[in-house]
Scaffold this motif. Sequence first.
Motif, mmCIF file in Angstrom:
data_model
loop_
_atom_site.group_PDB
_atom_site.id
_atom_site.type_symbol
_atom_site.label_atom_id
_atom_site.label_comp_id
_atom_site.label_asym_id
_atom_site.label_seq_id
_atom_site.Cartn_x
_atom_site.Cartn_y
_atom_site.Cartn_z
ATOM 1 N N SER A 65 2.538 -4.471 11.866
ATOM 2 C CA SER A 65 3.028 -3.412 12.748
ATOM 3 C C SER A 65 2.359 -3.474 14.119
ATOM 4 O O SER A 65 2.942 -3.026 15.113
ATOM 5 C CB SER A 65 2.800 -2.034 12.115
ATOM 6 N N HIS A 89 -2.418 -5.906 10.474
ATOM 7 C CA HIS A 89 -1.084 -5.607 9.945
ATOM 8 C C HIS A 89 0.014 -5.976 10.939
ATOM 9 O O HIS A 89 -0.156 -5.847 12.158
ATOM 10 C CB HIS A 89 -1.012 -4.112 9.614
ATOM 11 N N ASN A 131 0.462 3.257 15.192
ATOM 12 C CA ASN A 131 -0.065 2.144 15.986
ATOM 13 C C ASN A 131 0.697 2.017 17.304
ATOM 14 O O ASN A 131 0.099 1.819 18.360
ATOM 15 C CB ASN A 131 0.034 0.833 15.194
ATOM 16 N N ASP A 145 -2.317 6.771 7.755
ATOM 17 C CA ASP A 145 -1.190 7.277 6.983
ATOM 18 C C ASP A 145 -1.614 8.427 6.096
ATOM 19 O O ASP A 145 -2.738 8.447 5.587
ATOM 20 C CB ASP A 145 -0.648 6.162 6.067
ATOM 21 N N ALA A 189 -4.961 2.694 8.493
ATOM 22 C CA ALA A 189 -3.793 3.139 7.722
ATOM 23 C C ALA A 189 -4.199 3.836 6.425
ATOM 24 O O ALA A 189 -3.838 4.973 6.188
ATOM 25 C CB ALA A 189 -2.860 1.972 7.448
ATOM 26 N N PHE A 190 -4.964 3.136 5.596
ATOM 27 C CA PHE A 190 -5.482 3.821 4.403
ATOM 28 C C PHE A 190 -7.003 3.959 4.472
ATOM 29 O O PHE A 190 -7.555 4.970 4.062
ATOM 30 C CB PHE A 190 -5.028 3.134 3.105
ATOM 31 N N ASP A 207 -6.905 0.741 13.462
ATOM 32 C CA ASP A 207 -5.856 0.867 12.444
ATOM 33 C C ASP A 207 -6.549 1.176 11.126
ATOM 34 O O ASP A 207 -7.117 0.293 10.484
ATOM 35 C CB ASP A 207 -5.031 -0.417 12.343
ATOM 36 N N HIS A 215 0.894 9.255 3.742
ATOM 37 C CA HIS A 215 1.691 8.947 2.551
ATOM 38 C C HIS A 215 1.072 7.828 1.704
ATOM 39 O O HIS A 215 1.614 7.473 0.674
ATOM 40 C CB HIS A 215 3.157 8.625 2.903
ATOM 41 N N LYS A 216 -0.057 7.272 2.153
ATOM 42 C CA LYS A 216 -0.732 6.278 1.325
ATOM 43 C C LYS A 216 -1.861 6.945 0.553
ATOM 44 O O LYS A 216 -1.676 7.357 -0.583
ATOM 45 C CB LYS A 216 -1.249 5.140 2.212
ATOM 46 N N GLY A 236 4.691 7.064 10.080
ATOM 47 C CA GLY A 236 3.758 6.241 9.320
ATOM 48 C C GLY A 236 2.834 5.460 10.239
ATOM 49 O O GLY A 236 2.820 5.668 11.459
ATOM 50 N N GLY A 237 2.100 4.542 9.624
ATOM 51 C CA GLY A 237 1.113 3.768 10.373
ATOM 52 C C GLY A 237 1.736 2.921 11.477
ATOM 53 O O GLY A 237 1.129 2.726 12.538
ATOM 54 N N SER A 238 2.933 2.420 11.243
ATOM 55 C CA SER A 238 3.574 1.578 12.262
ATOM 56 C C SER A 238 3.800 2.380 13.533
ATOM 57 O O SER A 238 3.482 1.930 14.642
ATOM 58 C CB SER A 238 4.920 1.060 11.762
ATOM 59 N N GLY A 261 -10.015 -1.204 6.808
ATOM 60 C CA GLY A 261 -9.231 -1.507 5.600
ATOM 61 C C GLY A 261 -8.036 -2.381 5.956
ATOM 62 O O GLY A 261 -6.999 -1.871 6.363
ATOM 63 N N VAL A 294 0.899 -1.172 0.000
ATOM 64 C CA VAL A 294 0.000 0.000 0.000
ATOM 65 C C VAL A 294 0.923 1.205 0.000
ATOM 66 O O VAL A 294 1.404 1.625 1.050
ATOM 67 C CB VAL A 294 -0.909 0.067 1.239
HETATM 68 C C1 LIG Z 1 0.767 0.242 5.677
HETATM 69 C C2 LIG Z 1 -0.026 -0.218 6.846
HETATM 70 C C3 LIG Z 1 0.462 -0.076 8.155
HETATM 71 C C4 LIG Z 1 1.847 0.439 8.433
HETATM 72 O O1 LIG Z 1 2.002 1.742 7.998
HETATM 73 P P1 LIG Z 1 3.470 2.286 7.586
HETATM 74 O O2 LIG Z 1 3.166 3.661 7.130
HETATM 75 O O3 LIG Z 1 3.961 1.397 6.489
HETATM 76 O O4 LIG Z 1 4.322 2.221 8.791
HETATM 77 C C5 LIG Z 1 -0.354 -0.458 9.188
HETATM 78 N N1 LIG Z 1 -1.586 -0.969 8.965
HETATM 79 C C6 LIG Z 1 -2.080 -1.125 7.724
HETATM 80 C C7 LIG Z 1 -3.463 -1.680 7.549
HETATM 81 C C8 LIG Z 1 -1.312 -0.762 6.621
HETATM 82 O O5 LIG Z 1 -1.803 -0.917 5.374
#
Ligand SMILES: *Cc1c(COP(=O)(O)O)cnc(C)c1O
Length: 485
Positions: free
Chosen positions: A193, A191, A154, A302, A275-276, A273, A304-305, A149-151, A246, A92
């Motif tokens: 993370s 995910h 979280n 995120d 993320a996107f 979570d 950046h996604k 980012g998402g990691s 998602g 993603v």
């Molecule tokens: C990409 C993603 C993450 C991690 O995000 P990063 O920006 O790559 O650190 C966490 N959860 C989901 C569902 C993701 O798609």
Amino acid sequence: MTDELPPEETLDPADWEALRALGHRMVDDSLDWLRDVRERPVWQPIPDAVRESFRSPAPRTPAAPEAIYREFTERVLPYPMGNVHPRFWGWVIGTGTPLGALADMLAATMNPNCGGADHSGTLVEHQVLDWLKELLGVPMEASGLLVSGGSMANLVGLTVARNVAGGADIRKTGLAGAPGRLVMYASTETHSSVRKAAELLGLGTDGLRLIPVDEEFAVDVAALEHAVAADRAAGLTPVCVIGNAGTVNTGAFDDLDRLADVCSRERLWFHVDGAFGALAALVPEYRGRLEVLARADSVAFDLHKWMYIPYEAGCVLVRHPKEHHDSFAVAPGYLARARGGLAAATVWPSDYGVELSRGFKALKVWMSLQEHGAERYGRLIAQNIAQARYLAALVDAEPELERMAPVPLNIVCFRYVGGGGDLDELNRELLIRLHESGIAVPSSVTLHERSGIRVSITNHRSRRDDFDLLVRETLRLGRELVGGA
Ligand SMILES: *Cc1c(COP(=O)(O)O)cnc(C)c1O
């Protein structure tokens, strides 16, 4: 005396005009490179000679910026990941934008440390956080932080969850002070993370219960409730539930409303979570389903996604500012707040997360949100969702292709089934050929122990005919592989 002192140096250019000319060229080249991206292969293998050229020793003496830039254009620029390309749909990964790239240049020029203090950098970040709360429907009193980012988002959200639920002063005592072993709950589709966060927070992978999913890849809420009850009966301490807006494999949504109900009944922290998927709140069709974000204790997503912001930019919002602050704030003398001046006691972002020194990543978000406006972002996200449905229909119409999962959002998983033999191996090889031909970059997926091709669309440059091409080339390569076997 002074004659004995050596002359002083600076890292500023000796010739500002020469650097200005080079800078203008860099900007021109960058914009041309982005404008013409469609003409290039999505990805290409790095030749051995180029790979080898990165093994030279550390530079000891100065080189001219013009020569360094030439090296960049010859050895670095031609071998990109490819995610700026219209046919990049791997993992993603977002596309970025031209103004976002220029914003990063401006941010680096000002070069503030956004860990704290009273300057425009922290003001911009606070405004961006307020805009994101407003757009996602998270209560305005929530605190928040831009992160890598998402990691990291979280990790930050789950740290607050652990510290609140741990009851005792876990920051002081560590897990030894917790009332029994702490446990978190999430679906098997969650995910990795989140697993990393559970490990870093001392719960271990054993402290993260992975609950099965249904045929839509959404968490089995009844099974989750049973797991909570069983853990309580065994003397463990349930901490929090992580819901997915998602999932990374298929874009599935957990039943977030039911999870929020479970959490309020069981007095558990509710972390989403998104993320996107959280960004789908900008799309009218998805808004209702995501109103539940207002009920989450923390939300990770995120930028950046699916906001197409250049790397890196993620965000965490926490509905309990005091608990958020109390999970991270530290007050050593060298970070003392003053009555006024630069060190004034404004809200310091470093009190809300892991990092002290932080870049000005807020600027590219602030400029991009103004450039496009939330409505256009909503249209682009809706466009990516429509493209996923379009691709799913193309796949469904081809007897040699098989769709592997529902398409609730922007992800399509499918595989080539036009031959016999080991289909997992056939599809792994097909994916490598798609990459190496430079045609397209999807990534791989394993669902129900079967391997396939996964197209995840967070790309503002993709067009419908890119998906026509993907299907055509997948069929061609699949037939070639079956014929050659
Ligand atoms: C990409 C993603 C993450 C991690 O995000 P990063 O920006 O790559 O650190 C966490 N959860 C989901 C569902 C993701 O798609």
